[in-house]
Design a protein around this motif. Structure first.
Motif, PDB file in Angstrom:
ATOM      1  N   GLY B 165      -4.452  81.672  19.062  1.00  0.00           N
ATOM      2  CA  GLY B 165      -5.907  81.346  17.565  1.00  0.00           C
ATOM      3  C   GLY B 165      -6.144  79.770  18.252  1.00  0.00           C
ATOM      4  O   GLY B 165      -7.031  79.708  17.906  1.00  0.00           O
ATOM      5  N   MET B 166      -5.063  78.880  18.254  1.00  0.00           N
ATOM      6  CA  MET B 166      -6.017  77.552  19.026  1.00  0.00           C
ATOM      7  C   MET B 166      -6.756  77.420  19.441  1.00  0.00           C
ATOM      8  O   MET B 166      -7.537  76.945  19.949  1.00  0.00           O
ATOM      9  N   ASN B 168      -7.675  80.805  21.052  1.00  0.00           N
ATOM     10  CA  ASN B 168      -8.970  81.165  21.385  1.00  0.00           C
ATOM     11  C   ASN B 168     -10.585  81.031  20.491  1.00  0.00           C
ATOM     12  O   ASN B 168     -11.480  81.125  20.874  1.00  0.00           O
ATOM     13  N   TRP B 169     -10.002  80.111  19.257  1.00  0.00           N
ATOM     14  CA  TRP B 169     -11.328  79.831  18.131  1.00  0.00           C
ATOM     15  C   TRP B 169     -11.796  79.028  19.013  1.00  0.00           C
ATOM     16  O   TRP B 169     -12.623  78.193  18.636  1.00  0.00           O
ATOM     17  N   GLN B 172     -15.130  78.658  19.619  1.00  0.00           N
ATOM     18  CA  GLN B 172     -16.551  78.118  18.398  1.00  0.00           C
ATOM     19  C   GLN B 172     -16.588  76.453  18.518  1.00  0.00           C
ATOM     20  O   GLN B 172     -18.330  76.839  18.285  1.00  0.00           O
ATOM     21  N   TRP B 173     -15.796  75.794  18.985  1.00  0.00           N
ATOM     22  CA  TRP B 173     -16.522  74.793  19.362  1.00  0.00           C
ATOM     23  C   TRP B 173     -16.915  74.002  20.203  1.00  0.00           C
ATOM     24  O   TRP B 173     -16.823  72.439  20.875  1.00  0.00           O
ATOM     25  N   LEU B 180     -13.818  66.691  23.759  1.00  0.00           N
ATOM     26  CA  LEU B 180     -11.963  67.668  24.792  1.00  0.00           C
ATOM     27  C   LEU B 180     -12.481  67.478  26.039  1.00  0.00           C
ATOM     28  O   LEU B 180     -13.374  69.230  26.005  1.00  0.00           O
ATOM     29  N   ILE B 185      -7.417  69.010  25.807  1.00  0.00           N
ATOM     30  CA  ILE B 185      -6.803  70.745  24.690  1.00  0.00           C
ATOM     31  C   ILE B 185      -5.792  71.367  25.264  1.00  0.00           C
ATOM     32  O   ILE B 185      -4.589  71.949  24.233  1.00  0.00           O
ATOM     33  N   ALA B 188      -2.868  69.152  24.156  1.00  0.00           N
ATOM     34  CA  ALA B 188      -2.728  69.209  22.656  1.00  0.00           C
ATOM     35  C   ALA B 188      -1.913  70.323  22.007  1.00  0.00           C
ATOM     36  O   ALA B 188      -1.132  70.541  21.348  1.00  0.00           O
ATOM     37  N   GLU B 191       1.224  70.422  22.991  1.00  0.00           N
ATOM     38  CA  GLU B 191       2.164  69.068  22.515  1.00  0.00           C
ATOM     39  C   GLU B 191       2.495  70.266  20.737  1.00  0.00           C
ATOM     40  O   GLU B 191       3.351  70.255  20.494  1.00  0.00           O
ATOM     41  N   MET B 192       1.329  71.118  20.087  1.00  0.00           N
ATOM     42  CA  MET B 192       1.860  71.817  19.294  1.00  0.00           C
ATOM     43  C   MET B 192       2.745  72.417  19.462  1.00  0.00           C
ATOM     44  O   MET B 192       3.657  72.797  18.293  1.00  0.00           O
TER      45      MET B 192
END
Lengths: 195, 195
Positions: B165-166, B168-169, B172-173, B180, B185, B188, B191-192
Motif C-alpha cells: 500500500g505504501m 503502490n499508492w 498518486q502523489w 521526496l 521514499i 522511509a 524505516e516503517m
DNA sequence: CCTACCGATCGGTAGG
DNA sequence: CCTACCGATCGGTAGG
C-alpha cells in the motif's frame, strides 16, 4: 396550496438527486467512471435513460458532485468521531479506524472516488483538490502534534502520505470476513506509524 | 530465401507487437482501460485504426498480454536486482527501491496495471493473479525471514499488504523533482517496516 | 421525469 | 498492415 406543493416537490427532487449521487458513487467506485453508463445509474434508481440529465447537466457533473459531497460527508463524519478527543495518539487511532470504515464499510467509499479525478477537467479537479485538502489537514495537524512529542517514526508529511497508502490500498485486498478485521488493520497501521 | 524472409518477418512482427504492448501499458495506466481507445494505441505506434487487431484478437487481449508480460518483466528485474544479496534486511531495502523504480520511473508501470483487472473476465483475472502471486511470494519469503529474527514490526502477511500500500499508492502523489526522491521514499518505507 | 431520437465514437471485421 | 466499413452503444436533447 402552491407553496406547499412547491416545497414538497423540491424535497422529493432533492431526494431523487441524492439517490442518483449515491448510486453513481457506488457504481463509479465499483466499475470506474467510463465503464459506468448514465443508463446504469438511471436504472439503479428506477429512472429512464434520459432522466438523470434532469438533475445533472452531464455525466462529469454527476461525478464531480458525488466526489465533493462524498468527501464533505466523510470529513464531517471524521470530525464528529474525534470531537472531544484531546490525546493525539488516541485521536489518530480513532481517525484511522474511522477512515477504514468510510473506505470499506457501507456503500459510497468516497475517498476512492478521488482516483477517478482524471476523468474531469482541470477546473473541477482543482475544486475537488480543495475539499480533499481540508480532509488531509486534520490528519496533518494531528501527525504534527505527535511528531512534536517524538511519537512519530517519520516526519509528519511523508508519514501522512505513507499512512494514506496503507489505508487506501486496503480496498485492493480487504475482504469482509477475510483474514483481517477492520480493527486489526487499524491497529496494525497505528503500530507502523507510532514510535 | 523464404526461410530468411520468414525469420525476418517474424522478428519485425514481434517488435511491432512489443511496441503495441508498451504503448498500451502506458496509455492504460495513464488514462485507464476504457478511456483508452484502440485507435489511441494504434496512433501511438504509427498504425491505422484496424491494425492492432492483426496482432491481438481484442482490446482485452491486449490488456491481458500487457499485464502478464509486464509483470513477468518486473519480476525478472527484481530477481536480478537481489541476486546474491543474502542479508534479508539489505535485500528488502533493494526490493523496495527496485519496486519504486518500476512503479515511478520509465514508461510501463506494470504493477499499476493490476488495477485494471476488473475490465477482464474471470479467466484472465485468474491467470494474472497467478503471475502476480509469484511476484508477491518473493516478498513474502524475505519478510518471513525478517520476522523470524524479530526484525519486523508486524507479522509478515499484514506487513506485506501494508507495505505494498505504501509503495503502490505513491503513484498518486509522487512527482519527479518533488519533495521526496525515490531513495528517500524507499528509506522511509523501510524505516516503517523494520523494528 | 418519460418518450423518442440523434450524432459521435468505438471495437472489430472483410478483403486485399 | 491498410482501406473501408458495420453494428452497437453511449451521452445528451427536444418536447411534452
Amino acid at each position: 396550496m402552491p407553496t406547499g406543493h412547491k416545497r414538497q416537490g423540491s424535497a422529493l427532487e432533492a431526494n431523487r438527486r441524492d439517490e442518483l449521487l449515491r448510486a453513481a458513487a457506488r457504481l463509479f467506485v465499483e466499475k470506474g467512471f467510463d465503464a459506468t453508463t448514465t443508463r446504469d445509474i438511471a436504472e439503479a434508481v428506477g429512472m429512464r435513460s434520459g432522466s438523470p440529465f434532469y438533475h445533472f447537466r452531464s455525466k462529469q457533473d454527476l461525478l464531480k458532485a458525488a466526489m465533493i459531497e462524498g468527501l464533505e460527508a466523510s470529513h464531517q463524519r471524521l470530525q464528529a468521531a474525534v470531537a472531544g478527543i484531546n490525546d493525539p495518539e488516541r485521536r489518530l487511532r480513532v481517525m484511522i479506524r474511522n477512515h477504514l470504515g468510510i473506505l470499506l464499510e457501507g456503500d459510497c467509499h468516497a475517498p476512492m472516488l478521488v482516483y477517478e479525478s482524471r476523468s474531469l477537467g482541470i477546473t473541477a479537479r482543482t475544486e475537488i483538490a480543495a475539499v480533499s485538502d481540508r480532509y488531509q489537514q486534520d490528519w496533518q495537524a494531528t501527525l504534527e502534534q505527535l511528531a512534536a512529542s517524538g511519537k512519530l517514526r517519520l516526519p509528519a508529511k511523508p508519514m501522512r502520505l505513507l499512512l494514506f497508502g496503507m489505508l487506501n490500498w486496503s480496498r485492493q485486498w480487504y475482504r469482509p470476513n477475510g483474514g483481517l478485521s477492520l480493527d486489526e488493520i487499524a491497529e496494525a497501521a497505528a503500530e507502523m506509524v507510532l514510535a
